[in-house]
Design an enzyme around this catalytic site. Sequence first.
Site, PDB file in Angstrom:
ATOM      1  N   CYS A  66       1.097  -0.958   0.464  1.00  0.00           N
ATOM      2  CA  CYS A  66       0.100  -0.134  -0.029  1.00  0.00           C
ATOM      3  C   CYS A  66       0.815   1.668   0.237  1.00  0.00           C
ATOM      4  O   CYS A  66       1.811   1.427   1.389  1.00  0.00           O
ATOM      5  CB  CYS A  66      -0.855   0.159   1.160  1.00  0.00           C
ATOM      6  SG  CYS A  66      -2.200   1.194   1.622  1.00  0.00           S
ATOM      7  N   ARG A 267     -15.468  -8.189  -8.943  1.00  0.00           N
ATOM      8  CA  ARG A 267     -14.770  -6.950 -10.087  1.00  0.00           C
ATOM      9  C   ARG A 267     -14.259  -7.061  -9.961  1.00  0.00           C
ATOM     10  O   ARG A 267     -12.760  -7.550  -9.422  1.00  0.00           O
ATOM     11  CB  ARG A 267     -14.881  -5.780  -8.955  1.00  0.00           C
ATOM     12  CG  ARG A 267     -14.882  -4.563  -8.871  1.00  0.00           C
ATOM     13  CD  ARG A 267     -15.818  -3.372  -8.089  1.00  0.00           C
ATOM     14  NE  ARG A 267     -16.900  -3.604  -7.840  1.00  0.00           N
ATOM     15  CZ  ARG A 267     -17.131  -3.664  -7.021  1.00  0.00           C
ATOM     16  NH1 ARG A 267     -16.141  -3.709  -5.546  1.00  0.00           N
ATOM     17  NH2 ARG A 267     -18.217  -3.745  -6.015  1.00  0.00           N
TER      18      ARG A 267
END
Length: 333
Positions: A66, A267
């Site tokens: 991240c 998704r």
Amino acid sequence: MSVADTALNKTFVSLEDILAVYRKPLLELITDAANVHRKFQQTGEVQVSSLISIKTGGCSEDCGYCPQAARYNTNVNVHKLMQVDEVLEKASKAKAGGASRVCMGAAWREVRDNRDFDKVIEMVKGVSQLDMEVCCTMGMLTDSQAKKLKEAGLYAYNHNLDTSEDYYDEIISTRTYDDRLETIDNVRNAGISVCSGGIIGMGESDEDRIGMLFTLSNLPEHPESVPVNALVPVEGTPLSEQPRVSVWEMLRMIATARIIMPNAMIRLSAGRLQMPVSEQALCFMAGANSIFAGDKLLTTANPAFADDKAMFELLGLKPRAAYKEEKVALTTS
Ligand code: SAM
Ligand code: DTB
Ligand code: SF4
């Protein structure tokens, strides 16, 4: 009984079953997934969700992928919580661009009961009034916070498992897998739609990928949405040197998720910018029926609305209406 029927009947789908699906010859796997897709989903429809990073960077966690973790030296523009008006303006733009869902992301370890939370509640109410599905992803959530968000009109909450329980410690040390499962439980108990998936390309094995799908598909109820992210390697993060995930790996992951969670929206998430339309088309064939759209994910680039519009036209896809619009259509017909 097929694995998809077994999955739908909530009969236990074992790790071995899932691995057998994942390891099928690729074209057979895609065909099976496409058949499940046609049976359980509205083919030709793709959900369009748009991300708004309402609080960016400066996060206390150490998630190895991240760019928003404060401890890594990345180029992220740190920003405190946005104003409600600004968020509503961005949401309206997303709606005009074709999005039926907005997902508001905050770089927090957990939600705290403070003035920022009050502001988030106002954002949720405001976006909901735009007749869009409102989703948030803000880290860990308590039972009572989940209930407050639900009362404000929150439709879905995204909280990813990210990887398998076994590989998890290689990626994150500042909170546990059980913490994640507890938040998912709190979301589910509050009656909020659960969005949970993960990332591939972090150095994990096939068994880890399957392990994550196993945990997701053995939750008391399948998540309504399962984001499959390809790692976006960001300079300054520990995973910056990871090689790019190939489309073949994405296809295996998407197709397997489609077969074992037939009713979920799968998704095709981070990583689309690097995928030509031909690769994305294969992912839709293999059961993906949702995307994040708009030129930014949270901090990294993503295809622009106009590019996705052109792709939809080329492939004969149409954006899925928001759940609320569907409800209105049903009650007025
Ligand atoms: N802080 C909250 C949390 O961790 O739940 C919400 C935001 S966090 C950025 C949401 C998700 O984005 C992560 O769980 C991860 O799956 C995904 N993500 C973050 N950085 C990524 C990257 N570089 N590549 C792919 N996915 C990423
Ligand atoms: C999810 O599974 N992927 C999105 C959303 N949920 C929050 C985030 C992807 C982030 C990619 C890296 C970035 O832009 O910072
Ligand atoms: Fe923080 Fe979420 Fe990024 Fe982890 S993934 S560092 S919790 S913003």
